[in-house]
Design a protein around this motif. Sequence first.
Motif, PDB file in Angstrom:
ATOM      1  N   ARG A 190       0.858  -1.181   0.000  1.00 53.51           N
ATOM      2  CA  ARG A 190       0.000   0.000   0.000  1.00 53.51           C
ATOM      3  C   ARG A 190       0.890   1.225   0.000  1.00 53.51           C
ATOM      4  NH1 ARG A 190      -1.699   1.325   5.902  1.00 53.51           N
ATOM      5  NH2 ARG A 190      -0.238   0.039   7.043  1.00 53.51           N
ATOM      6  N   VAL A 191       0.381   2.289  -0.571  1.00 54.97           N
ATOM      7  CA  VAL A 191       1.105   3.554  -0.621  1.00 54.97           C
ATOM      8  C   VAL A 191       0.307   4.558   0.189  1.00 54.97           C
ATOM      9  CG1 VAL A 191       2.036   5.370  -2.102  1.00 54.97           C
ATOM     10  CG2 VAL A 191       2.009   2.993  -2.913  1.00 54.97           C
ATOM     11  N   VAL A 192       0.977   5.144   1.177  1.00 54.75           N
ATOM     12  CA  VAL A 192       0.323   6.126   2.047  1.00 54.75           C
ATOM     13  C   VAL A 192       1.266   7.299   2.268  1.00 54.75           C
ATOM     14  CG1 VAL A 192      -1.018   4.332   3.251  1.00 54.75           C
ATOM     15  CG2 VAL A 192       1.146   5.118   4.213  1.00 54.75           C
ATOM     16  N   PRO A 193       0.743   8.450   2.637  1.00 55.06           N
ATOM     17  CA  PRO A 193       1.624   9.546   3.035  1.00 55.06           C
ATOM     18  C   PRO A 193       2.416   9.126   4.276  1.00 55.06           C
ATOM     19  CG  PRO A 193      -0.599  10.352   2.628  1.00 55.06           C
ATOM     20  CD  PRO A 193      -0.674   8.856   2.620  1.00 55.06           C
ATOM     21  N   PHE A 194       3.645   9.593   4.356  1.00 57.66           N
ATOM     22  CA  PHE A 194       4.515   9.237   5.475  1.00 57.66           C
ATOM     23  C   PHE A 194       3.826   9.429   6.814  1.00 57.66           C
ATOM     24  CE2 PHE A 194       7.585  10.305   8.756  1.00 57.66           C
ATOM     25  CZ  PHE A 194       8.493   9.279   8.654  1.00 57.66           C
ATOM     26  N   ASP A 195       3.148  10.554   6.973  1.00 62.78           N
ATOM     27  CA  ASP A 195       2.539  10.851   8.276  1.00 62.78           C
ATOM     28  C   ASP A 195       1.275  10.038   8.561  1.00 62.78           C
ATOM     29  OD1 ASP A 195       0.896  12.207   6.506  1.00 62.78           O
ATOM     30  OD2 ASP A 195       1.229  14.182   7.400  1.00 62.78           O
ATOM     31  N   GLU A 196       0.909   9.132   7.641  1.00 61.13           N
ATOM     32  CA  GLU A 196      -0.224   8.231   7.874  1.00 61.13           C
ATOM     33  C   GLU A 196       0.194   6.773   8.064  1.00 61.13           C
ATOM     34  OE1 GLU A 196      -3.455   8.774   5.107  1.00 61.13           O
ATOM     35  OE2 GLU A 196      -3.236  10.963   5.186  1.00 61.13           O
ATOM     36  N   VAL A 197       1.505   6.516   8.108  1.00 63.63           N
ATOM     37  CA  VAL A 197       1.970   5.160   8.416  1.00 63.63           C
ATOM     38  C   VAL A 197       1.504   4.839   9.822  1.00 63.63           C
ATOM     39  CG1 VAL A 197       3.989   3.695   8.784  1.00 63.63           C
ATOM     40  CG2 VAL A 197       3.947   5.308   6.865  1.00 63.63           C
ATOM     41  N   ASP A 198       0.960   3.643  10.002  1.00 71.42           N
ATOM     42  CA  ASP A 198       0.382   3.283  11.294  1.00 71.42           C
ATOM     43  C   ASP A 198       1.331   2.449  12.155  1.00 71.42           C
ATOM     44  OD1 ASP A 198       0.226   0.675  10.191  1.00 71.42           O
ATOM     45  OD2 ASP A 198      -1.856   0.959   9.622  1.00 71.42           O
ATOM     46  N   ALA A 199       0.958   2.314  13.415  1.00 68.05           N
ATOM     47  CA  ALA A 199       1.774   1.574  14.377  1.00 68.05           C
ATOM     48  C   ALA A 199       1.903   0.105  13.991  1.00 68.05           C
ATOM     49  CB  ALA A 199       1.182   1.708  15.779  1.00 68.05           C
ATOM     50  N   GLU A 200       0.882  -0.461  13.377  1.00 68.51           N
ATOM     51  CA  GLU A 200       0.941  -1.863  12.965  1.00 68.51           C
ATOM     52  C   GLU A 200       2.073  -2.089  11.967  1.00 68.51           C
ATOM     53  OE1 GLU A 200      -1.826  -5.195  10.718  1.00 68.51           O
ATOM     54  OE2 GLU A 200      -2.784  -3.434  11.572  1.00 68.51           O
ATOM     55  N   HIS A 201       2.188  -1.184  10.987  1.00 65.96           N
ATOM     56  CA  HIS A 201       3.286  -1.332  10.025  1.00 65.96           C
ATOM     57  C   HIS A 201       4.634  -1.117  10.709  1.00 65.96           C
ATOM     58  CE1 HIS A 201       5.444  -1.466   6.271  1.00 65.96           C
ATOM     59  NE2 HIS A 201       6.182  -0.501   6.798  1.00 65.96           N
ATOM     60  N   ALA A 202       4.740  -0.099  11.528  1.00 62.70           N
ATOM     61  CA  ALA A 202       6.003   0.173  12.228  1.00 62.70           C
ATOM     62  C   ALA A 202       6.436  -1.057  13.026  1.00 62.70           C
ATOM     63  CB  ALA A 202       5.855   1.388  13.140  1.00 62.70           C
ATOM     64  N   HIS A 203       5.498  -1.702  13.689  1.00 62.58           N
ATOM     65  CA  HIS A 203       5.816  -2.908  14.464  1.00 62.58           C
ATOM     66  C   HIS A 203       6.264  -4.047  13.543  1.00 62.58           C
ATOM     67  CE1 HIS A 203       5.707  -5.837  17.661  1.00 62.58           C
ATOM     68  NE2 HIS A 203       4.982  -6.607  16.887  1.00 62.58           N
ATOM     69  N   ALA A 204       5.622  -4.194  12.385  1.00 65.69           N
ATOM     70  CA  ALA A 204       5.970  -5.269  11.450  1.00 65.69           C
ATOM     71  C   ALA A 204       7.379  -5.098  10.881  1.00 65.69           C
ATOM     72  CB  ALA A 204       4.948  -5.341  10.320  1.00 65.69           C
ATOM     73  N   GLU A 205       7.909  -3.885  10.927  1.00 62.86           N
ATOM     74  CA  GLU A 205       9.286  -3.691  10.467  1.00 62.86           C
ATOM     75  C   GLU A 205      10.281  -4.317  11.437  1.00 62.86           C
ATOM     76  OE1 GLU A 205      10.837  -0.519   8.382  1.00 62.86           O
ATOM     77  OE2 GLU A 205       8.921   0.087   7.508  1.00 62.86           O
ATOM     78  N   GLY A 206       9.824  -4.674  12.632  1.00 62.21           N
ATOM     79  CA  GLY A 206      10.545  -5.558  13.525  1.00 62.21           C
ATOM     80  C   GLY A 206      11.801  -5.058  14.188  1.00 62.21           C
ATOM     81  N   GLU A 207      11.964  -3.777  14.315  1.00 57.34           N
ATOM     82  CA  GLU A 207      13.200  -3.277  14.902  1.00 57.34           C
ATOM     83  C   GLU A 207      13.031  -2.976  16.388  1.00 57.34           C
ATOM     84  OE1 GLU A 207      15.452  -0.608  12.248  1.00 57.34           O
ATOM     85  OE2 GLU A 207      13.797  -0.986  10.877  1.00 57.34           O
ATOM     86  N   GLY A 208      12.590  -3.959  17.126  1.00 55.43           N
ATOM     87  CA  GLY A 208      12.471  -3.826  18.572  1.00 55.43           C
ATOM     88  C   GLY A 208      11.133  -3.250  18.993  1.00 55.43           C
ATOM     89  N   ASP A 209      11.109  -2.748  20.197  1.00 59.22           N
ATOM     90  CA  ASP A 209       9.877  -2.202  20.766  1.00 59.22           C
ATOM     91  C   ASP A 209       9.754  -0.705  20.487  1.00 59.22           C
ATOM     92  OD1 ASP A 209       9.086  -4.630  21.805  1.00 59.22           O
ATOM     93  OD2 ASP A 209      10.260  -4.349  23.635  1.00 59.22           O
ATOM     94  N   ARG A 210      10.067  -0.338  19.283  1.00 62.87           N
ATOM     95  CA  ARG A 210       9.995   1.082  18.942  1.00 62.87           C
ATOM     96  C   ARG A 210       8.550   1.529  18.838  1.00 62.87           C
ATOM     97  NH1 ARG A 210      12.786   2.022  13.548  1.00 62.87           N
ATOM     98  NH2 ARG A 210      11.263   0.458  13.057  1.00 62.87           N
ATOM     99  N   SER A 211       8.327   2.739  19.258  1.00 63.24           N
ATOM    100  CA  SER A 211       7.002   3.332  19.091  1.00 63.24           C
ATOM    101  C   SER A 211       6.882   3.847  17.657  1.00 63.24           C
ATOM    102  CB  SER A 211       6.833   4.503  20.067  1.00 63.24           C
ATOM    103  OG  SER A 211       7.707   5.560  19.701  1.00 63.24           O
ATOM    104  N   LEU A 212       5.678   4.176  17.270  1.00 60.34           N
ATOM    105  CA  LEU A 212       5.448   4.770  15.964  1.00 60.34           C
ATOM    106  C   LEU A 212       6.255   6.062  15.835  1.00 60.34           C
ATOM    107  CD1 LEU A 212       4.032   4.902  13.238  1.00 60.34           C
ATOM    108  CD2 LEU A 212       2.052   5.916  14.399  1.00 60.34           C
ATOM    109  N   GLU A 213       6.354   6.823  16.902  1.00 60.56           N
ATOM    110  CA  GLU A 213       7.119   8.068  16.866  1.00 60.56           C
ATOM    111  C   GLU A 213       8.601   7.795  16.603  1.00 60.56           C
ATOM    112  OE1 GLU A 213       4.829   7.307  19.295  1.00 60.56           O
ATOM    113  OE2 GLU A 213       3.311   8.593  18.375  1.00 60.56           O
ATOM    114  N   GLN A 214       9.138   6.738  17.214  1.00 62.90           N
ATOM    115  CA  GLN A 214      10.534   6.379  16.965  1.00 62.90           C
ATOM    116  C   GLN A 214      10.712   5.927  15.519  1.00 62.90           C
ATOM    117  OE1 GLN A 214      10.583   3.571  20.234  1.00 62.90           O
ATOM    118  NE2 GLN A 214      12.291   4.690  21.166  1.00 62.90           N
TER     119      GLN A 214
END
Length: 168
Positions: free
Chosen positions: A108-132
């Motif tokens: 899916r293609v979304v504006p950067f500022d609309e990337v959600d926490a689910e995707h950020a978590h799926a990137e798997g780089e630890g317990d980073r928050s969406l803000e991180q």
Amino acid sequence: METTRGPVDGEIEQFWNLAKRHARLETLPGYFGPDALTSVPPPAWAFGADAEQSDRLLRLVLDGTKTATASAREDYGDDEPLPEPGTLGIVLDGAGRPRALVATTAVRVVPFDEVDAEHAHAEGEGDRSLEQWRAEHEHFFSENDPLGRGFRPDMPVVLEQLRVLYQA
């Protein structure tokens, strides 16, 4: 986030021949002749901007922690198609050696500022928050912008879900 690295000569072809058998991509009997899917190796690429980052992100893919990636939409040329479900790729390590055959399962293609926490978590780089995730990716997109377009909060980002089909 991915970059292209020069693979070691001959290793891509050897890896592809092994990976397509293990991933059971050769489904037609040999008397039908070669098919397009298994005749030509898929594109080979590495995650990240440098060898160290590539190796770190590859380890996360291989252990099943990283199942997604993000790239700037603008990094795809006008004539370069976006990945779609079923797209194959050979992931290289930091030295340019093939280590994994992956398949795209969703895009899916979304504006950067609309990337959600689910995707950020799926990137798997630890317990980073969406803000991180956003801070790290803003830095990456700003520092790795060969065309000098600059980072924008509304810039389109290609979000890919990946599945490992084979790993060396």
